[in-house]
Design a protein around this motif. Structure first.
Motif, mmCIF file in Angstrom:
data_model
loop_
_atom_site.group_PDB
_atom_site.id
_atom_site.type_symbol
_atom_site.label_atom_id
_atom_site.label_comp_id
_atom_site.label_asym_id
_atom_site.label_seq_id
_atom_site.Cartn_x
_atom_site.Cartn_y
_atom_site.Cartn_z
ATOM 1 N N ALA A 11 56.408 6.064 -51.756
ATOM 2 C CA ALA A 11 56.739 6.938 -50.629
ATOM 3 C C ALA A 11 56.286 8.337 -51.016
ATOM 4 O O ALA A 11 56.770 8.908 -51.985
ATOM 5 C CB ALA A 11 58.237 6.910 -50.344
ATOM 6 N N GLU A 12 55.338 8.864 -50.274
ATOM 7 C CA GLU A 12 54.751 10.175 -50.556
ATOM 8 C C GLU A 12 55.212 11.169 -49.502
ATOM 9 O O GLU A 12 55.014 10.958 -48.308
ATOM 10 C CB GLU A 12 53.230 10.046 -50.536
ATOM 11 C CG GLU A 12 52.503 11.306 -50.820
ATOM 12 C CD GLU A 12 50.991 11.085 -50.778
ATOM 13 O OE1 GLU A 12 50.314 11.953 -50.197
ATOM 14 O OE2 GLU A 12 50.498 10.078 -51.312
ATOM 15 N N VAL A 13 55.863 12.229 -49.960
ATOM 16 C CA VAL A 13 56.379 13.265 -49.060
ATOM 17 C C VAL A 13 55.582 14.531 -49.316
ATOM 18 O O VAL A 13 55.585 15.062 -50.421
ATOM 19 C CB VAL A 13 57.878 13.532 -49.327
ATOM 20 C CG1 VAL A 13 58.404 14.579 -48.357
ATOM 21 C CG2 VAL A 13 58.682 12.249 -49.235
ATOM 22 N N ARG A 14 54.896 15.021 -48.285
ATOM 23 C CA ARG A 14 54.103 16.245 -48.425
ATOM 24 C C ARG A 14 54.767 17.380 -47.680
ATOM 25 O O ARG A 14 55.393 17.175 -46.648
ATOM 26 C CB ARG A 14 52.696 16.041 -47.896
ATOM 27 C CG ARG A 14 51.908 15.098 -48.757
ATOM 28 C CD ARG A 14 50.485 15.003 -48.287
ATOM 29 N NE ARG A 14 49.745 14.181 -49.221
ATOM 30 C CZ ARG A 14 48.495 14.411 -49.552
ATOM 31 N NH1 ARG A 14 47.845 15.419 -49.022
ATOM 32 N NH2 ARG A 14 47.877 13.633 -50.403
ATOM 33 N N GLY A 15 54.606 18.584 -48.208
ATOM 34 C CA GLY A 15 55.196 19.748 -47.556
ATOM 35 C C GLY A 15 54.466 21.017 -47.943
ATOM 36 O O GLY A 15 53.612 21.012 -48.829
#
Length: 111
Positions: A11-15
């Motif tokens: 699970a890749e969370v970008r911000g």
């Protein structure tokens, strides 16, 4: 005899900002005791994007999907897990809800 997990996930969370400290603490303290068998690994990364002249951030969580028999079941378990993590984070720190976007999720079969 313990059967090794058949499926894994990421699970890749970008911000746009480093708002993952609460996420990191939550996973370190709560994840393993609440979700045995998932064997999570997680961490942060940053890089400079010259096209927009800013630093971008990413948080990656990956591990096993215990007891999943099919790809569809593994995807469902991962979605449920991520929803539970998001709910747990919101109950601990309501401001986190705005800081962490929905992750890009991948599920695969271990070979």
């Amino acid at each position: 005899m313990i059967t090794p997990p058949v499926y894994g996930f990421s699970a890749e969370v970008r911000g746009e900002h480093p708002a993952f400290d609460d996420f990191d603490d939550y996973l370190r303290l709560e994840f393993a005791k609440q979700h045995p068998g998932w064997e999570p690994r997680f961490g942060k990364a940053t890089w400079f994007d010259p096209a927009v002249d800013r630093y971008d951030y990413m948080y990656l969580l990956h591990g096993n999907v215990p007891e999943a028999k099919t790809h569809e079941e593994a995807e469902k378990k991962v979605r449920e897990l991520l929803d539970e993590i998001a709910h747990g984070l919101k109950s601990v720190r309501p401001a986190v809800e705005k800081a962490i976007p929905r992750p890009l999720v991948r599920v695969w079969r271990w070979h």
